[in-house]
Scaffold this motif. Sequence first.
Motif, short mmCIF file in Angstrom:
data_model
loop_
_atom_site.label_atom_id
_atom_site.label_comp_id
_atom_site.label_asym_id
_atom_site.label_seq_id
_atom_site.Cartn_x
_atom_site.Cartn_y
_atom_site.Cartn_z
N ARG A 160 1.16 -1.55 -0.32
CA ARG A 160 -0.32 -0.19 -0.08
C ARG A 160 1.05 1.22 -0.62
O ARG A 160 0.32 2.41 -0.66
CB ARG A 160 -0.99 0.29 1.52
CG ARG A 160 -2.44 -0.70 1.01
CD ARG A 160 -3.02 -1.02 2.81
NE ARG A 160 -3.78 -1.90 2.27
CZ ARG A 160 -5.37 -0.91 3.05
NH1 ARG A 160 -5.50 -0.84 4.61
NH2 ARG A 160 -6.38 -2.08 3.19
N GLN A 164 1.19 3.93 -3.03
CA GLN A 164 0.39 5.70 -2.47
C GLN A 164 1.42 6.66 -2.39
O GLN A 164 1.08 7.86 -3.45
CB GLN A 164 0.22 5.88 -1.05
CG GLN A 164 -0.18 7.48 -0.40
CD GLN A 164 -0.76 6.92 0.89
OE1 GLN A 164 -1.25 5.56 1.74
NE2 GLN A 164 -0.54 7.58 2.28
N LEU A 233 -3.10 4.59 5.55
CA LEU A 233 -3.45 3.28 4.85
C LEU A 233 -2.14 2.65 4.84
O LEU A 233 -2.56 1.34 5.43
CB LEU A 233 -4.14 3.13 3.07
CG LEU A 233 -5.18 3.21 2.49
CD1 LEU A 233 -6.29 2.59 2.96
CD2 LEU A 233 -5.88 4.78 3.73
N TYR A 335 -9.87 2.73 0.52
CA TYR A 335 -8.98 2.59 -0.86
C TYR A 335 -8.68 3.00 -1.82
O TYR A 335 -7.87 3.66 -2.70
CB TYR A 335 -7.67 1.23 -0.56
CG TYR A 335 -6.03 0.85 -0.69
CD1 TYR A 335 -5.70 1.68 -0.88
CD2 TYR A 335 -6.03 1.00 -2.91
CE1 TYR A 335 -3.93 1.46 -0.87
CE2 TYR A 335 -4.76 1.13 -3.15
CZ TYR A 335 -4.06 1.49 -2.20
OH TYR A 335 -2.56 1.59 -2.73
#
Lengths: 368, 162, 138
Positions: A160, A164, A233, A335
Amino acid sequence: MDRIDLLIDVVLVLMVIGMVMNLGGLLLWVERKASAILQDRIGANRASILGKLPINLGIVNTLVADPIKLFTKEDFIPPGADKLLHTLAPIVAVVPALITMLVVPFGDIIVIGGREIELQAARLDVGILYILAMVSLGVYGIVLAGWSSNNRWALLGGIRASAQMISYEIAMGLALIGAVLTYGTMDLQEIARAQSGMLFGVLPNWGIFYQPLAFLIFLTAGIAESKRAPFDLPEAEPELISGYFTEYSGAKQAVFMLVDFLESIIVAGLITTLFFGGWQVPLLDRTGIQFPWGGGIPLPSLVVTLMQVGAFTGKVFFFCWLQIMIRWTLPRFRYDQLMILGWKILLPAALLNVLITALAVLISESLK
Amino acid sequence: MDAITFTVLSVLMVASAIRVVLNRSPVYSALSLVMLMSLLAVYFLYLDAHMVGVLQIIVYAGAVMVLFLFVIMLLNLQDSIQDYRQEKLWTMGILCATLFGELWFFFGRAGGESSAQHAVPEGFGTVISLSQKLFTDYLLPFEITSLLLLVAVVGAVVLAKR
Amino acid sequence: MADGKGRMAYGSDDTPESERSERAISHQANDESLGNGIMVPIHYHLMLSAVLFTIGALGVLLRRNTIVIFMSVELMLNAVNLSFVALARQWGSMDGQLIVFFVMAVAAAEAAVGLAIILMVFRNRETVNADELNLMRW
C-alpha cells in the motif's frame, strides 16, 4: 581558508540535522497533547522523576520518558524474517528524511568575522529536484520493512505504501513545477529571496498569493507522502495492526515513528519556503524594518538574522501543528477513495495549475 | 574524478551489478540494482552532470525500481534454483566474452588517442544549460519522447485494466 | 576536480559573478588549489561501462525469471548512460547528457509497459518463467 569553509559546512549540516531531530522529538509530545485536547482528554501527564517525586515537569519528563521507554524495550526480530533487511529498513527510512532539509534555507546571510555565510546547509541549483529525489527514496525503508517482516499485514502495508507514495509523488512534483515556473529557479534560497517586499502594499509578497492551487495540492500530497491520517492506509490500525512496522519493537519502532514526524517537518519546511516566504518577515529587510509609507527602524544585522530564523521556525512549527490537527480531525480514506483523489482530482488539478501558470508567465514576459 | 573515488565507486558498482545478476532472490536483485543506480548518480555528480545525477535518482531509483519492487511483492515471487539456466552455459560464456572483448578493445583504444580532457564550459551540467539545449536543439526528440510516454501510459492502463 | 569546477554548482549560471556569494567563490578557488591533478582517463570510465554492460548481458542470458531479465536490461541501459556522461565530460559538450535524459524517459516508459505485460502474463499463466512462456514459439 578551506579548513574554515569545511568547518562552516560541517557545523551547518550538524545544525540542520540536530534541529530537525529535536523538532521531531518535540512533535511526539505535541502530538500526544494535541490529540488529547481534541478528544477532550488531559493527555500524557504522569511521567515524573522515579514516580515518587512530586515534581511534574510535564513536557520535559514526557520528552525524556518516551524515548527511554522505547529504547529500553526488547529489540525483537521475528523468526522467518529476513534479518539483514529487517535491521536495515529503519536506517534506509531515516537517512533520506534526515538529509532532505539540508537544502532548505533557514535564514538570509549572517556575517561572522567578515565572512558572509548563507544560512543553508547545501546550496544546490537543483534544490527542488534534490528534495523530490530524497522523498522518492523514502519509500524504500517502508517497503523493505513490510517485506522483510515475513508477516501478511506488514507486506500489505508495504505494498500500500509503495502504491500510495508513487501516486502522490506525481501530484507533488507537478505542484512544485508551478512554483518553479513562478520563480524561474530551483534554488530554494533564490526562491526565498524572491519573496521579499510587499504585494499591493498590504500583503506580504509570498508564493501563496501566486500559487494558491499549488499550495493546496502540495499540502494534500505532502500529508499523503508522510503517510499521516487521513492517508495512513499503510499503517491503518483497524485493518493492518500497525501496517509495515507491525513486527518492529524498541528502538527500531522509535525510528519509524521519528520518520513520520521528520516527514511532517519536511512538508512544513517546504510549504514555508515555497509558499509562505521562507525566512522572510514582512517589512523586514537586511537593514531593519522598512514601512511602506516611508521611514523605518534600523536594526543590527544579528537581530535581523535572529528574527528571520525565528520566523522560519515559527512558520514550520505552525504547519506541523496544522498537519497534526488535520490528522486528528479527518477520518481515514478508503483505499479506492485514496487512489481517486490522487489520480482523478489532484493530478488534473496540478496539470491545470501548470498550464495556467505557464500562460501567466508567458503573458507577463511578453508584456515586459 | 580522482583515482581513489573512481576505484571505490567502480568496485562497489561492479559488486552490486554481479549481485543483480546472480542473486537468487528477486527482491535482493532489485535492491542491488537500486544501490547500483544510486552509486551511478554519485558518479554522475563527480562527472559534473548534476541535473542528470539527480534525475537518475528520481527516475530510476525513485520510480522505476519502486515499480519493480511493487510487482515482485505483488506477485510474491519466491527464490528458486530453477531460475538459472543450466544448459548452454558455454555458448553464453563465449557470447559474453566476445562482447566484453570487443568493448574492451575499442574502449581501450579510445584512451590512447585523446586522453586530454577538454575544458568544461561555464554552467556545464546545470539545470539551465541542459534545458536550454533541450528546448532548442533537441526540441523535436523532446516532443517525440512526450508522445512515447503518452503511448506508454495508455498502453499500461489498457493492459492492466483487462 | 582538477579544473576547479565545483562539484555542486553553487549558484545558477546566469547570475553575474558579483551576485554570487562569497562562499561560492571561495569554494571554487579551493577546489582549484586542492586539485591534485590525478585525473582518471576517459577509457577507465568506458571500461567500467563495458564491464557493467557485459554483466547485464550475462544476466539476460543466464536468468529465466522475466523480472530479473528485465532488471538486467535496465542495468545495460545504465551502463550505456555512464559512457554517455563520461564522454560528455570528456568533450565538454552537453549532448551526451541530453541523450541520457532521453534514455531515462524511454526506460521509464519501457518499465511501465513491461511490468504491466508481466502482470498480465502472471494473471493468465501463473508464472514469470521465460521458458514456460513459449506459446509464440514455432
